[in-house]
Design a protein around this motif. Structure first.
Motif, PDB file in Angstrom:
ATOM      1  N   LEU A  97       0.831  -1.194   0.000  1.00  0.00           N
ATOM      2  CA  LEU A  97       0.000   0.000   0.000  1.00  0.00           C
ATOM      3  C   LEU A  97       0.866   1.244   0.000  1.00  0.00           C
ATOM      4  O   LEU A  97       2.026   1.204   0.415  1.00  0.00           O
ATOM      5  N   GLU A  98       0.296   2.356  -0.451  1.00  0.00           N
ATOM      6  CA  GLU A  98       0.974   3.645  -0.372  1.00  0.00           C
ATOM      7  C   GLU A  98       0.994   4.106   1.085  1.00  0.00           C
ATOM      8  O   GLU A  98       0.299   3.556   1.935  1.00  0.00           O
ATOM      9  N   THR A 134      -0.159   6.809   2.600  1.00  0.00           N
ATOM     10  CA  THR A 134      -1.405   7.315   3.172  1.00  0.00           C
ATOM     11  C   THR A 134      -2.377   6.180   3.464  1.00  0.00           C
ATOM     12  O   THR A 134      -3.014   6.156   4.515  1.00  0.00           O
ATOM     13  N   ALA A 135      -2.486   5.220   2.552  1.00  0.00           N
ATOM     14  CA  ALA A 135      -3.374   4.075   2.763  1.00  0.00           C
ATOM     15  C   ALA A 135      -2.872   3.213   3.918  1.00  0.00           C
ATOM     16  O   ALA A 135      -3.672   2.664   4.685  1.00  0.00           O
ATOM     17  N   GLN A 139      -3.816   4.966   7.135  1.00  0.00           N
ATOM     18  CA  GLN A 139      -5.257   4.834   7.364  1.00  0.00           C
ATOM     19  C   GLN A 139      -5.606   3.443   7.871  1.00  0.00           C
ATOM     20  O   GLN A 139      -6.424   3.292   8.783  1.00  0.00           O
ATOM     21  N   LEU A 140      -4.982   2.415   7.306  1.00  0.00           N
ATOM     22  CA  LEU A 140      -5.216   1.049   7.769  1.00  0.00           C
ATOM     23  C   LEU A 140      -4.720   0.879   9.195  1.00  0.00           C
ATOM     24  O   LEU A 140      -5.369   0.233  10.020  1.00  0.00           O
ATOM     25  N   GLU A 155      -7.206   2.398  11.532  1.00  0.00           N
ATOM     26  CA  GLU A 155      -8.388   1.539  11.616  1.00  0.00           C
ATOM     27  C   GLU A 155      -8.122   0.337  12.523  1.00  0.00           C
ATOM     28  O   GLU A 155      -8.952  -0.026  13.356  1.00  0.00           O
ATOM     29  N   LYS A 170     -10.743  -8.299   4.938  1.00  0.00           N
ATOM     30  CA  LYS A 170     -10.532  -7.178   4.013  1.00  0.00           C
ATOM     31  C   LYS A 170      -9.936  -7.643   2.682  1.00  0.00           C
ATOM     32  O   LYS A 170      -9.673  -6.821   1.809  1.00  0.00           O
TER      33      LYS A 170
END
Length: 107
Positions: free
Chosen positions: A54-55, A57-58, A61-62, A65, A98
């Motif tokens: 993932l990048e 930012t992602a 965010q993960l 979460e 996910k």
């Protein structure tokens, strides 16, 4: 204005730092690995999640979460997510839900 006046301020030089280069992470094999680590943490265990493609930012965010779902702290460090405590079983089930292919690694 005098020609012999000393230069007081200039935007041409000084301590200008070059822009940070993006950290290139090696491409994974599509498998997310969950491991538990206690070394260097005074016996406190953390779950380390590596192999996420993932990048930045992602990834952050993960991580946010996962921290909310687990009810604990954590951080993103060098392309991996560290979650405090031994929550490997919960993390494995959640990440598989996910759509990630997850393996437990290490002891």
């Amino acid at each position: 204005m005098k020609d012999d006046a000393p230069l007081v301020y200039s935007t041409e030089g000084g301590r200008i730092t070059p822009p940070k280069e993006a950290i290139s992470r090696p491409k994974g094999d599509g498998i997310v690995r969950l491991s538990r680590q206690t070394s260097g943490r005074k016996g406190k265990g953390v779950c380390i999640i590596t192999g996420l493609d993932l990048e930045d930012t992602a990834l952050s965010q993960l991580a946010a979460e996962l921290k909310k779902k687990c009810g604990c702290g954590g951080t993103v460090s060098e392309g991996s997510i560290e979650i405090q405590g031994d929550k490997r079983d919960f993390l494995k089930n959640y990440l598989e839900g996910k759509g990630f292919h997850v393996k437990l690694a290490g002891g």
